[in-house]
Design a protein around this motif. Structure first.
Motif, PDB file in Angstrom:
ATOM      1  N   TYR A  26     -17.967  34.429  20.578  1.00  0.00           N
ATOM      2  CA  TYR A  26     -17.164  33.560  19.740  1.00  0.00           C
ATOM      3  C   TYR A  26     -16.566  34.442  18.652  1.00  0.00           C
ATOM      4  O   TYR A  26     -17.218  35.364  18.161  1.00  0.00           O
ATOM      5  CB  TYR A  26     -18.029  32.451  19.139  1.00  0.00           C
ATOM      6  CG  TYR A  26     -18.785  31.659  20.169  1.00  0.00           C
ATOM      7  CD1 TYR A  26     -20.159  31.827  20.333  1.00  0.00           C
ATOM      8  CD2 TYR A  26     -18.141  30.740  20.983  1.00  0.00           C
ATOM      9  CE1 TYR A  26     -20.866  31.106  21.281  1.00  0.00           C
ATOM     10  CE2 TYR A  26     -18.835  30.014  21.939  1.00  0.00           C
ATOM     11  CZ  TYR A  26     -20.195  30.206  22.080  1.00  0.00           C
ATOM     12  OH  TYR A  26     -20.887  29.488  23.025  1.00  0.00           O
ATOM     13  N   GLY A  76     -25.105  32.513  23.132  1.00  0.00           N
ATOM     14  CA  GLY A  76     -26.537  32.390  23.362  1.00  0.00           C
ATOM     15  C   GLY A  76     -27.392  33.030  22.286  1.00  0.00           C
ATOM     16  O   GLY A  76     -28.617  32.990  22.360  1.00  0.00           O
ATOM     17  N   LEU A 134     -13.780  29.296  19.460  1.00  0.00           N
ATOM     18  CA  LEU A 134     -15.021  29.018  20.175  1.00  0.00           C
ATOM     19  C   LEU A 134     -14.737  28.784  21.658  1.00  0.00           C
ATOM     20  O   LEU A 134     -15.470  29.269  22.536  1.00  0.00           O
ATOM     21  CB  LEU A 134     -15.731  27.794  19.574  1.00  0.00           C
ATOM     22  CG  LEU A 134     -16.110  27.892  18.085  1.00  0.00           C
ATOM     23  CD1 LEU A 134     -16.852  26.645  17.637  1.00  0.00           C
ATOM     24  CD2 LEU A 134     -16.942  29.139  17.811  1.00  0.00           C
ATOM     25  N   LYS A 147     -11.373  30.423  13.545  1.00  0.00           N
ATOM     26  CA  LYS A 147     -12.365  30.780  14.554  1.00  0.00           C
ATOM     27  C   LYS A 147     -11.899  30.352  15.935  1.00  0.00           C
ATOM     28  O   LYS A 147     -11.125  29.402  16.083  1.00  0.00           O
ATOM     29  CB  LYS A 147     -13.722  30.140  14.260  1.00  0.00           C
ATOM     30  CG  LYS A 147     -13.710  28.620  14.300  1.00  0.00           C
ATOM     31  CD  LYS A 147     -15.075  28.044  13.932  1.00  0.00           C
ATOM     32  CE  LYS A 147     -15.041  26.523  13.919  1.00  0.00           C
ATOM     33  NZ  LYS A 147     -16.348  25.953  13.488  1.00  0.00           N
ATOM     34  N   ILE A 149     -19.796  36.312  17.289  1.00  0.00           N
ATOM     35  CA  ILE A 149     -21.145  35.830  17.577  1.00  0.00           C
ATOM     36  C   ILE A 149     -21.301  35.896  19.085  1.00  0.00           C
ATOM     37  O   ILE A 149     -20.464  35.385  19.826  1.00  0.00           O
ATOM     38  CB  ILE A 149     -21.381  34.394  17.085  1.00  0.00           C
ATOM     39  CG1 ILE A 149     -21.381  34.337  15.554  1.00  0.00           C
ATOM     40  CG2 ILE A 149     -22.686  33.847  17.631  1.00  0.00           C
ATOM     41  CD1 ILE A 149     -21.508  32.930  15.000  1.00  0.00           C
ATOM     42  N   GLY A 200     -26.632  33.112  16.300  1.00  0.00           N
ATOM     43  CA  GLY A 200     -25.513  32.800  15.438  1.00  0.00           C
ATOM     44  C   GLY A 200     -25.226  33.888  14.428  1.00  0.00           C
ATOM     45  O   GLY A 200     -24.395  33.714  13.555  1.00  0.00           O
ATOM     46  N   PHE A 244     -14.245  35.189  15.016  1.00  0.00           N
ATOM     47  CA  PHE A 244     -13.990  34.671  13.677  1.00  0.00           C
ATOM     48  C   PHE A 244     -13.167  35.668  12.865  1.00  0.00           C
ATOM     49  O   PHE A 244     -13.261  36.880  13.070  1.00  0.00           O
ATOM     50  CB  PHE A 244     -15.321  34.442  12.932  1.00  0.00           C
ATOM     51  CG  PHE A 244     -16.277  33.511  13.627  1.00  0.00           C
ATOM     52  CD1 PHE A 244     -17.050  33.949  14.685  1.00  0.00           C
ATOM     53  CD2 PHE A 244     -16.408  32.194  13.214  1.00  0.00           C
ATOM     54  CE1 PHE A 244     -17.935  33.097  15.341  1.00  0.00           C
ATOM     55  CE2 PHE A 244     -17.289  31.330  13.858  1.00  0.00           C
ATOM     56  CZ  PHE A 244     -18.051  31.785  14.916  1.00  0.00           C
TER      57      PHE A 244
END
Lengths: 114, 115
Positions: free
Chosen positions: A32, A97, A51, A49, A94, A100, A34
């Motif tokens: 992910y 899984g 996702l 971000k 990130i 974070g 950001f």
């Protein structure tokens, strides 16, 4: 291991000019993505971000970034910058899984000149 | 408060001294992270709490570093026998979501200088 590379440590640009801040990542799993911004004397703030879904994401103040999986990039762009955009910009990932935790690049200082 | 609060904002410690850095996250936030940011570098992960449970401490650089969040709200990062290489800004972040995929809200950090 995963890493995030911001290719430019400083980007000087004149007001109302377009800007691109480059970010590449390496990871063996899905990530992910950001962008965080740090204005002078302030804490880090989320800018935008990615996702899932549309690979083009936008912020409320005119920035956009596009997730390019084949090039493992997430470059940040703005068509016309303002003096108030002067700040430090951090790209981060990130790992899917993971707990974070954010893995940050080294940051790019955007200096907008009048 | 409205945001993440860290104290003190600045700390000067003599080499070998123990220090404690405090983080007050946003009320109700499940996730809490500590990061270390050296001069001219991006933040580096230290540790992660989900409520009071420390689920990831893989980023703590040595056993001199210890973090706790006993009641699932305020967290303290303790550094024992500080060394010059510990000089950095220590950032705390909290998030309302598990695993931190929601927006992480950062405090302004504690700048630690070890002399």
């Amino acid at each position: 291991a995963q890493s995030v590379t911001q290719l430019d440590s400083q980007v000087p640009v004149f007001e109302e000019a377009p800007v691109e801040l480059r970010c590449n990542y390496s990871s063996s799993v899905s990530v992910y993505l950001f962008w965080y911004v740090q204005y002078p004397n302030q804490g880090l703030q989320l800018l935008l971000k990615y996702l899932s879904g549309s690979t083009l994401v936008e912020s409320i103040n005119g920035f956009e970034a596009e997730f390019n999986k084949s090039q493992t990039s997430f470059h940040l762009r703005k068509p016309s910058v303002h003096i108030s955009d002067t700040a430090e910009y951090f790209c981060a990932v990130i790992r899917s899984g993971n707990t974070g935790k954010l893995i940050f690049g080294q940051g790019t200082t955007l200096q907008v000149k009048p | 408060g409205a945001g993440v609060s860290q104290s003190p904002r600045y700390k000067v410690a003599k080499r070998g001294q123990d220090v404690a850095l405090r983080c007050d996250p946003i009320s109700g936030h499940v996730s809490l992270f500590w990061y270390q940011q050296a001069l001219g570098q991006g933040p580096e992960f230290l540790t992660y709490f989900q409520n009071e449970a420390q689920l990831d401490k893989s980023g703590l650089p040595s056993d001199r570093f210890f973090a706790e969040r006993p009641e699932g709200s305020v967290s303290t990062l303790k550094i024992q026998r500080t060394q010059q290489e510990d000089s950095a800004v220590y950032l705390c972040a909290s998030s309302s979501q598990d695993r931190g995929l929601g927006e992480a809200f950062f405090g302004q950090g504690t700048r630690l200088t070890v002399v």
